[in-house]
Scaffold this active site. Structure first.
Site, PDB file in Angstrom:
ATOM      1  CB  CYS A 210      49.497  49.112  54.921  1.00 43.26           C
ATOM      2  SG  CYS A 210      51.446  49.616  55.528  1.00 43.26           S
ATOM      3  CG  ASP A 211      51.585  46.335  49.141  1.00 44.17           C
ATOM      4  OD1 ASP A 211      50.836  45.886  49.499  1.00 44.17           O
ATOM      5  OD2 ASP A 211      52.454  46.750  48.506  1.00 44.17           O
ATOM      6  CB  THR A 212      55.668  48.449  51.937  1.00 44.47           C
ATOM      7  OG1 THR A 212      55.099  47.268  50.820  1.00 44.47           O
ATOM      8  CG2 THR A 212      56.544  48.335  51.755  1.00 44.47           C
TER       9      THR A 212
ATOM     10  CB  VAL B  34      53.583  51.616  49.930  1.00 39.90           C
ATOM     11  CG1 VAL B  34      52.948  51.251  48.149  1.00 39.90           C
ATOM     12  CG2 VAL B  34      55.579  51.903  49.804  1.00 39.90           C
ATOM     13  CG  ASN B  35      47.018  51.317  51.186  1.00 39.36           C
ATOM     14  OD1 ASN B  35      47.438  50.107  50.892  1.00 39.36           O
ATOM     15  ND2 ASN B  35      45.714  51.132  50.786  1.00 39.36           N
TER      16      ASN B  35
END
Lengths: 275, 275
Positions: A186-188, A196-197
């Site tokens: 998971c980016d965010t 976000v990914n």
């Protein structure tokens, strides 16, 4: 103090220019360099705050870095010394990865076939823990075009002696039925529950849902954002990475990240546990 | 007649060795060469039937070719002359593409953004018809790794002056919301309602479903098979196409085709109409 200014400038440039390291790795490197800088130059509180504000802004798409710097500011405001503040946040971030792997391990059945897309440091942390504890498992991973970071993940698994099946992104729906569980980095984490990914993650989540496979998302609390899906601007990388044919009417696109709705997620795993 | 045997052998070899042409193109080329062979060598009925049986078996994964040869056999059994039988099936196959484009056009709204994966001759036929009739539309197409046949489709659209957005396969879910309608080719219609197409098609169908976009499948009746999903063996191509890293524990896979359930399809369009 002149030493601080020089040292701060170098630190900022290194952070801005590093396009190889992942967000967590880069955040940890920056924190360690910040600790060395503070120790060597003993800056005034205002100087340090100025640098922290610049570091927060240096890589806006890497939320981990911004949040780590915000936590240092917050520890300073609580009255901790500069060095103690930096060290505390470094430990929090280091320990988060370990704690996530421990929590995620509980969701992995024996002899599991685990599928993933792209290459996440949290997911690799889970694989390392399973390998270290001599669990039997194997992995299906995508190449993740155009960056092909799945190749790096496959090589890391190869080093660990873990069998890995490497597929094109287009084969995701073919291989999801062969997996027992799907895990994603998971980016965010967004404020509205979406995350976000890397582009392609939503396709994997849709395929997992269609085939009734659990879809776990691993990411520490340093990835929390106040933004909602509609506010997010998704980073586009150079289209030269696609090696697309040229033509007056042809527009290649290379958007690296996408948002994935919470409704497709079985659960989120951060350093505090499973949600 | 020695001339027939030579001519038949060459025809079979050309069919077996052509790995560039699509199934319909190859079927049409084979029918045309068969007509020339029949005209030049005037074979006995038994000789021709023997050749047709071999042609049917030459490319088992290209159902169009097998079905075209079966239709020639059937016309012969109905008492048509060899040349008339071959010509009739050639016309049926040529006309099918035109009829599909005509039927599919009815499902395309004005100023449509049309999304597709891989490169299908039926889908390209639709685009050519729309361009010829000066409809305004644009296309989003995937690269379709590892073969990158999306590049050829993008170049064909560029020649037609049609704006085309070219994306990695991983960006499908990002771009489906921007499309008005999704169209796919079809390699084989299966007896249980599922269809076979290039890997990645099921992901596109899942994304279309998730975003409430119509998903139309274009393919003529030459693609009907008696097989069901469970009987289908899906062709795997050389893994060298993936340029994967080598490792004792790394197994690259390159399965070119997958099955897509009818439940994800808005409708099927063949030369008879929309179903």
């Amino acid at each position: 103090m002149a030493g601080f200014d020089d040292s701060a400038k170098k630190l900022l440039n290194r952070l801005r220019d590093d396009h190889q390291s992942g967000a967590t790795e880069l955040a940890l490197n920056t924190l360690r360099e910040l600790a060395a800088c503070v120790e060597a130059t003993d800056p005034a509180a205002e100087e340090l705050k100025g640098l922290l504000a610049e570091l927060r802004k240096a890589r806006p798409s890497m939320i981990v870095i911004g949040n780590a710097m915000a936590r240092v500011e917050s520890a300073l405001e609580d009255g901790d010394t500069p060095l103690a503040s930096v060290d505390q946040v470094t430990r929090e971030l280091e320990n988060a990865s370990i704690a996530i792997a421990e929590h995620a391990r509980q969701q992995i059945p024996a002899n599991a076939v685990i599928m993933t897309h792209s290459a996440s440091s949290a997911v690799l942390g889970l694989f390392r823990l399973l390998a270290r504890e001599q669990h039997r498992f194997c992995v299906i991973c995508t190449q993740s075009s155009p960056g092909m970071e799945g190749h790096q993940l496959a090589l890391a698994l190869d080093d660990l002696g873990v069998p890995v099946t490497l597929i094109t992104d287009a084969q995701m729906a073919l291989f999801v039925p062969r997996a027992d569980v799907v895990v994603s980095g998971c980016d965010t984490w967004l404020a509205d529950g979406h995350f976000v990914n890397k582009s392609g993650t939503r396709l994997l989540a849709l395929a997992a849902r269609a085939h009734h496979k659990p879809f776990w998302v691993l990411g520490d609390s340093f990835r929390h954002s106040d933004q909602a899906t509609s506010d997010v601007s998704l980073e586009e990388m150079p289209v030269s990475e696609l090696h697309a044919p040229a033509g007056d009417w042809i527009t290649p696109r290379n958007i690296y990240f996408e948002t994935i709705p919470a409704s497709l997620v079985t659960g989120r795993i951060n350093e505090q546990g499973v949600f």
